[in-house]
Design a protein around this motif. Sequence first.
Motif, short mmCIF file in Angstrom:
data_model
loop_
_atom_site.label_atom_id
_atom_site.label_comp_id
_atom_site.label_asym_id
_atom_site.label_seq_id
_atom_site.Cartn_x
_atom_site.Cartn_y
_atom_site.Cartn_z
N THR A 1 81.39 -4.43 67.15
CA THR A 1 82.06 -4.07 65.90
C THR A 1 81.30 -4.61 64.70
OG1 THR A 1 84.21 -4.07 67.02
CG2 THR A 1 84.22 -4.22 64.62
N LEU A 2 80.88 -5.88 64.81
CA LEU A 2 80.08 -6.46 63.74
C LEU A 2 78.78 -5.70 63.56
CD1 LEU A 2 79.51 -8.73 61.68
CD2 LEU A 2 78.62 -10.10 63.58
N GLN A 3 78.14 -5.37 64.70
CA GLN A 3 76.87 -4.65 64.64
C GLN A 3 77.03 -3.30 63.94
OE1 GLN A 3 73.91 -5.64 65.64
NE2 GLN A 3 72.75 -4.07 66.68
N VAL B 1 75.41 -7.38 73.25
CA VAL B 1 74.87 -6.65 72.10
C VAL B 1 73.78 -7.48 71.45
CG1 VAL B 1 75.44 -5.61 69.88
CG2 VAL B 1 77.06 -5.49 71.77
N GLY B 2 72.70 -6.80 71.04
CA GLY B 2 71.59 -7.50 70.42
C GLY B 2 71.59 -7.35 68.92
N GLY B 3 70.39 -7.51 68.31
CA GLY B 3 70.28 -7.49 66.85
C GLY B 3 69.39 -6.38 66.34
N ASP B 4 69.42 -5.21 67.00
CA ASP B 4 68.62 -4.09 66.53
C ASP B 4 69.29 -3.43 65.32
OD1 ASP B 4 67.51 -4.81 68.91
OD2 ASP B 4 67.15 -2.78 69.61
N TRP B 5 68.47 -2.94 64.40
CA TRP B 5 69.03 -2.23 63.26
C TRP B 5 68.03 -1.23 62.70
CZ3 TRP B 5 66.26 -6.58 61.89
CH2 TRP B 5 65.54 -6.55 60.69
N THR C 1 72.77 -12.47 62.44
CA THR C 1 71.42 -12.64 61.88
C THR C 1 70.84 -11.30 61.46
OG1 THR C 1 71.08 -14.56 63.32
CG2 THR C 1 69.13 -13.55 62.36
N MET C 2 71.09 -10.28 62.27
CA MET C 2 70.64 -8.94 61.90
C MET C 2 71.22 -8.52 60.55
SD MET C 2 71.95 -5.61 61.69
CE MET C 2 73.25 -5.48 62.90
N GLY C 3 72.51 -8.78 60.34
CA GLY C 3 73.13 -8.43 59.07
C GLY C 3 72.50 -9.14 57.90
N ARG C 4 72.16 -10.41 58.10
CA ARG C 4 71.54 -11.17 57.01
C ARG C 4 70.15 -10.63 56.70
NH1 ARG C 4 72.64 -17.30 59.01
NH2 ARG C 4 72.09 -17.88 56.87
#
Length: 745
Positions: free
Chosen positions: A378-380, A409-413, A441-444
């Motif tokens: 959800t955050l991703q 879930v990872g930090g791909d974007w 961290t991805m969001g930041r």
Amino acid sequence: MTSASCLVQPSGSARAPRVCRAYIAVVESDVDVILSKAARGVVSRAAELADQLSQLLSVKVPELTEYEDIVTLGGASIADNIAVWGDALENGLDLTRVEAPLSFVEYARRFAREGGRISTLLRTYRYGQAGLLRAMLAEMNRLTKDPELINAATVKLSGMILSFIDRTSEQAVAAYQEERDRWVQRRLSLVNEANVRVGTTLDIAGTADELAAVGTDYFADLVAVDLLDSALLERDAEPVPGPPTLHRVAQRSVWEGCPDSVVRTGQSYICPEGSEPAQVLATGQPWRWRLDGSKPPAWLTQSPDHRAVVAEYGIHSVLVLPLQARGKTLGLAQFFRHRTAASFSDDDLLLAQEITKRTAVYIDNARRYTHERSTALTLQRSLLQRRPPEQSAVEVASRYQPAGSHAGVGGDWYDVIPLSGARVALVVGDVIGHGIHASATMGRLRMAVRTLADVDLPPDELLTHLDDVVVRLQQEESPAEDEISATCLYAVYDPVSRVCSLASAGHVPPRVVLPAVAGSAPAAAAPPDLPIGPPLGLGGLPFETVELELPEGSLLALYTDGLTEHRSRTTGDEIDVLSHALTQPATSLERVCDTVLGALLPDLPQDDVALLLARTRALDVGRVAAWDIPSDPAAVAGARRNASEQLAAWGLEECAFITELIVSELVTNAIRYGRPPVRLRLIHDRSLVCEVSDASSTAPHLRRARLFDEGGRGLMLVAQLAQRWGTRHSREGKIIWTEQDLPRR
């Protein structure tokens, strides 16, 4: 001659020993006769005597009433014992050499299988043999009144019985222990099988189904696993007041399709308040029921459908156990028997408890993993771009596929960022790691990229600043947390010049498919000659920008490494598959995305996958106008006139007044404070773009002019007239740009 007279004969008499031996022989013969006749009488009423002994055992050993099958087999064992005794005594055989009947050995084995104690078995045997002895004594007293004969027969019979009991008891104990050892081995085997088969995934329904499969394979005919709704909704939610609501997440039956269950998988039902399952949920204690002549529990027959199922399939034994983990009750595991004749024993209960305890921990782990994965996903998704922004530079399509492995879930974007001058930035990145921390961290980093993109930095400079951001984030993390590392690919495409500028920080290069020339097939998907810089977070290492001139209609494929990492293929094979999928004819980029994912991800990926496709467009030359401005304040009037005429040619006379003011202020500032050459450019895109460039790197700053200041109000006026404005730097100097919304037709 009596026994007394024999005993008082003179010691010197030679006739006395012969007389005593003869008498003893006569007595022994009489004893054998009386025992044979008594045995014949006992055998003649064996059925009656067996029934009497069964009733005696039910009083003396009340624990037997818990085992219906044992009681039934016990009657047959008593009857066989009577037959063995009678046959041996009636035919003058030595009872001490007679073997125990097979039914008695089977009785001991059945007792062991049902979980009965060996002390109870031995008491049952002693009471049974004592009952037979009393029956024999009663029959002898009916046949003769001679006390000496009865006494002699009793002594002989007691000796044989004691020896028979000792020997057959040893056989019973050996059979009991052998069966118990076999059951313990079976229990260990089943527990080991459950350890192997249950908990193989972090899926709630899958784990529950594994428990049901193990249960029906070994000791139950129907297994149902129900979880509380509160346990499914929140990880640590407390049950709501009132009757508990259960959700059936899995069930298995020996019959295909579970016709012996009224509640289907996926259905919810309310557990009747005060019922046995409700009490199990409340107390955490298991409950067992077996059909012993009493009515089935009310909850088991609460509706006509329930009653019909119980009657049709003959459900006769039920186990209900709580699923508890870490002090929380998650739900129930229910075991039913209808095809198997034996009821659930104490050992079955212990075995079911051991398996369900382990399963409850696995289910709770799956709940926690599902909750964390759902939160991270959800955050991703909330941090990812939900829909591409309006822009004319490229046509885009994207996909994000979370990992299907236990890693989470990872930090791909990915991101599409409109820039000034009708340009667009395309971004794909990957934070190393999985879980909520990686998503955060991805969001930041995504917000940092957007902030740096607003400054309009070249790709290599932007990645340098982003690298500094990651280094600072590492310094803020605690030593116990994993070090932050990420990769990123940043590209800027200009539809006016058709130039794409790219830089990579440890990220895989994109694939480029050039448009097909008339009459020929599309070019193969190839990576550009792009130097791969270091990953973000190392600090102090340079990045390099590469510029590509792309024809209109070129396809750019930016992706994370999860797309080309598959266990069944090598990386080279994956790249070939990707290239082939990108060159397939398709009506839209959405179809191309589906083709790529279908070719490379036939199942759930092992790592997160982000895919961004962009097909380039070129801005028509008729929508761009540019003029070189002499470094003379008198040239400002000519710049205003040129701009006004161009707007009239585009049919944008409504924008002429504001545009003339903006051009006047920006050109004046460039001539006064900048360095030549000065250039004015207008772009007719989704908005009206006005750009004034000069060779100076000094950027103007918006400030509030004081009352008596002679300058400082021009840029303020520009900011008020334009919808957006800003400055971007280039290797030749700087560009001041503004955007005005076009009038609605």
